[in-house]
Design a protein around this motif. Structure first.
Motif, PDB file in Angstrom:
ATOM      1  N   ASN A 113      -5.184  -0.483  -0.886  1.00  0.00           N
ATOM      2  CA  ASN A 113      -4.886  -0.849  -2.268  1.00  0.00           C
ATOM      3  C   ASN A 113      -5.907  -1.895  -2.684  1.00  0.00           C
ATOM      4  OD1 ASN A 113      -3.661  -1.146  -4.756  1.00  0.00           O
ATOM      5  ND2 ASN A 113      -1.971  -2.389  -3.990  1.00  0.00           N
ATOM      6  N   THR A 159      -1.777   7.799  -6.173  1.00  0.00           N
ATOM      7  CA  THR A 159      -0.986   6.893  -6.982  1.00  0.00           C
ATOM      8  C   THR A 159       0.451   6.963  -6.506  1.00  0.00           C
ATOM      9  OG1 THR A 159      -0.418   6.239  -9.242  1.00  0.00           O
ATOM     10  CG2 THR A 159      -0.412   8.590  -8.767  1.00  0.00           C
ATOM     11  N   ARG A 163      -5.795   2.824  -5.195  1.00  0.00           N
ATOM     12  CA  ARG A 163      -5.136   3.211  -3.948  1.00  0.00           C
ATOM     13  C   ARG A 163      -5.862   4.402  -3.328  1.00  0.00           C
ATOM     14  NH1 ARG A 163       0.083   1.039  -3.585  1.00  0.00           N
ATOM     15  NH2 ARG A 163       0.897   0.195  -5.551  1.00  0.00           N
ATOM     16  N   ARG A 165      -6.371  -2.056  -9.556  1.00  0.00           N
ATOM     17  CA  ARG A 165      -6.089  -1.603  -8.209  1.00  0.00           C
ATOM     18  C   ARG A 165      -6.435  -0.128  -8.053  1.00  0.00           C
ATOM     19  NH1 ARG A 165      -5.440  -5.338  -4.175  1.00  0.00           N
ATOM     20  NH2 ARG A 165      -4.551  -7.229  -5.105  1.00  0.00           N
ATOM     21  N   THR A 225       0.811  -1.229   0.000  1.00  0.00           N
ATOM     22  CA  THR A 225       0.000   0.000   0.000  1.00  0.00           C
ATOM     23  C   THR A 225       0.840   1.273   0.000  1.00  0.00           C
ATOM     24  OG1 THR A 225      -0.180  -0.233   2.400  1.00  0.00           O
ATOM     25  CG2 THR A 225      -2.042  -1.001   1.087  1.00  0.00           C
TER      26      THR A 225
END
Length: 488
Positions: free
Chosen positions: A198, A227, A207, A205, A38
């Protein structure tokens, strides 16, 4: 700020301080927790490195897992000269990985005293204002029960506070939306809690960062998209790009179609962001190409992004309207780029556009079509993209044309609230549509919004021939529902 308000220490992380309303509370400990991958270590590294690079605050980095050599390399890839700072005595690594892996450390018998003493010596030698502990879970997992964890962690945090530093402590969590930390007690001991997530959504994905609590200090709530960029590190979108309002231009710019200019009261303002919506074949790409041609005719640079076609297909379409796209690019006034939405995340597409803008310095921008990005992002993510884009473009006064095709035949898939928010960010909204009259389909155009200017409110018929797009007389019997779909 009131007399009782806690002073904030800016992290320098791109876009985080606006969420934190200034930074982390000074002199306190912040828990940064997240599952694998993450960005916990990156957050800690950037907090320390940007504190030194941007605010002149030395730091100490305590690592329980990654080696200092690996951390130096990672920091160097982001442009941070950690080795130089170490030589200057302004950055210190404490490698505690040996202590955390010793077989002689039986559960429940780890003594923090030696570690605290080492941290204290490093803080004094470096004159550090910031400390990072990555990751405390390597030690906490050795305690036999949560009561022991809570007691020892409280002592450790108390010692950090006594050093007068503002610290970041990272810890693991197993799931994205079930609990805050691995052991379930860390968040109660530390003053501040930040969660990095994440999440896999739609095979991609996403985040996010969330501030769960700042004890005694305000902060923004909710999850914020971010990002991890190989050049800029953590970038939180759109907050990293929002700036105070800028000058509003009164200069008019041609859209490349005299009929459309007349409908818009003589063109659009120099700093306008124009949204052109319409189904396939209605004339969106043609309008975008004429807009780029108008930039060339005016001696201005134009950046053209296409998410739906290859450059070869776009050049073929342009040639059909008498525009030699490769020749125009050869003059240096046009840069055309083609990519598919699926090749990157929405955040990375935005960062790529921003870098092209900063390198090429265009006066105009065409994105054809932003609705293609709906394939890779949720509606909220598309809103963040448009919000960040408008914040980026306005200070440069880049005249922008965004095209959009409805996902259905006549309607958009966006929720009404998100659609309304996107529409509120746009200066001018123009729609191209098909209407049925006398058993056949006809193209029509309407200017639905033209902020700060008079415009033609009529629904006019559109004709496309070898010379381009032309507008006819108003259609008095055009359907009133035409104005209902104005968003990507």
């Amino acid at each position: 700020m009131s007399d009782n308000a806690l002073e904030k220490v800016p992290t320098g992380i791109n876009g985080f301080d606006p969420i934190a309303l200034g930074g982390l509370p000074r002199g306190r400990c912040t828990l940064v927790t997240g599952s694998t991958g993450t960005g916990k270590t990156l957050f800690a590294m950037e907090y320390l490195a940007r504190g030194l690079a941007e605010y002149g605050q030395p730091g100490v980095f305590v690592t329980f897992e990654e080696s200092p050599a690996d951390l130096r390399r990672n920091a160097s890839s982001l442009g941070f000269p950690v080795e130089q700072w170490e030589r200057e005595g302004r950055w210190t690594f404490l490698d505690a990985s040996f202590e955390s892996t010793q077989e002689t450390l039986t559960a429940g018998h780890y003594n923090y005293a030696a570690l605290v003493s080492r941290i204290g010596n490093a803080v004094r030698a470096t004159n550090a204002a910031r400390v990072c502990i990555d990751s405390i879970g390597a030690i906490l997992a050795r305690y036999p029960n949560v009561t022991s964890v809570r007691t020892e962690l409280f002592r450790f945090v108390t010692h950090l506070k006594e050093l007068g530093v503002t610290s970041v402590v990272t810890a693991e969590r197993l799931r994205e939306y079930d609990g805050v930390s691995h052991l379930g007690v860390e968040e109660f001991v530390l003053d501040n809690v930040v969660i990095l997530r994440n999440v896999l959504q739609g095979e991609r994905r996403r985040r996010t960062v969330e501030i769960v609590k700042f004890r005694g200090a305000p902060h923004r709530t909710g999850e914020w998209l971010f990002t991890i960029d190989p050049v800029e590190g953590m970038v939180i979108i759109p907050l990293a790009f929002l700036r105070p309002g800028t000058h509003a231009s009164t200069e008019r710019v041609s859209l490349g179609n005299p009929d459309l200019d007349r409908m818009c009261g003589g063109g659009v303002y120099r700093d306008s962001i124009v949204l052109l919506t319409g189904p396939t074949g209605s004339g969106k790409t043609l309008t975008g190409l004429r807009f780029a041609q108008a930039a060339f005719d005016a001696g201005e640079r134009c950046l053209l992004y296409t998410f739906d076609e290859t450059l070869e297909q776009l050049s073929r379409s342009a040639a059909g309207w008498g525009i030699d796209l490769p020749a125009v690019q050869g003059t240096g006034l046009l840069k055309a780029l083609s990519t598919y939405p699926e090749t990157a995340s929405i955040e990375d597409h935005f960062l790529n556009i921003r870098r092209e803008i900063e390198a090429f310095r265009p006066r105009r921008l065409v994105i054809d079509t932003i609705s293609a990005l709906e394939r890779i992002v949720a509606p909220r993510g598309l809103l963040d993209f448009v919000l960040a884009l408008t914040a980026l473009l306005r200070p440069y006064e880049i005249t922008t044309l965004l095209t959009s095709a409805p996902t259905g035949r006549f309607t958009s898939s966006l929720t009404p609230s998100i659609a309304a928010e996107i529409a509120s960010l746009i200066d001018s909204t123009i729609t191209l549509r098909y209407v049925e009259r006398g058993g056949s389909m006809h193209r029509v155009v309407a200017v639905l919004q033209h902020r700060g200017s008079e415009h033609d409110a009529a629904i006019r018929q559109v004709f496309i021939d070898a010379s381009g797009m032309h507008f006819g007389e108003p259609l008095p019997d055009a359907p009133s529902s035409l104005s209902g779909d104005v968003t990507p």
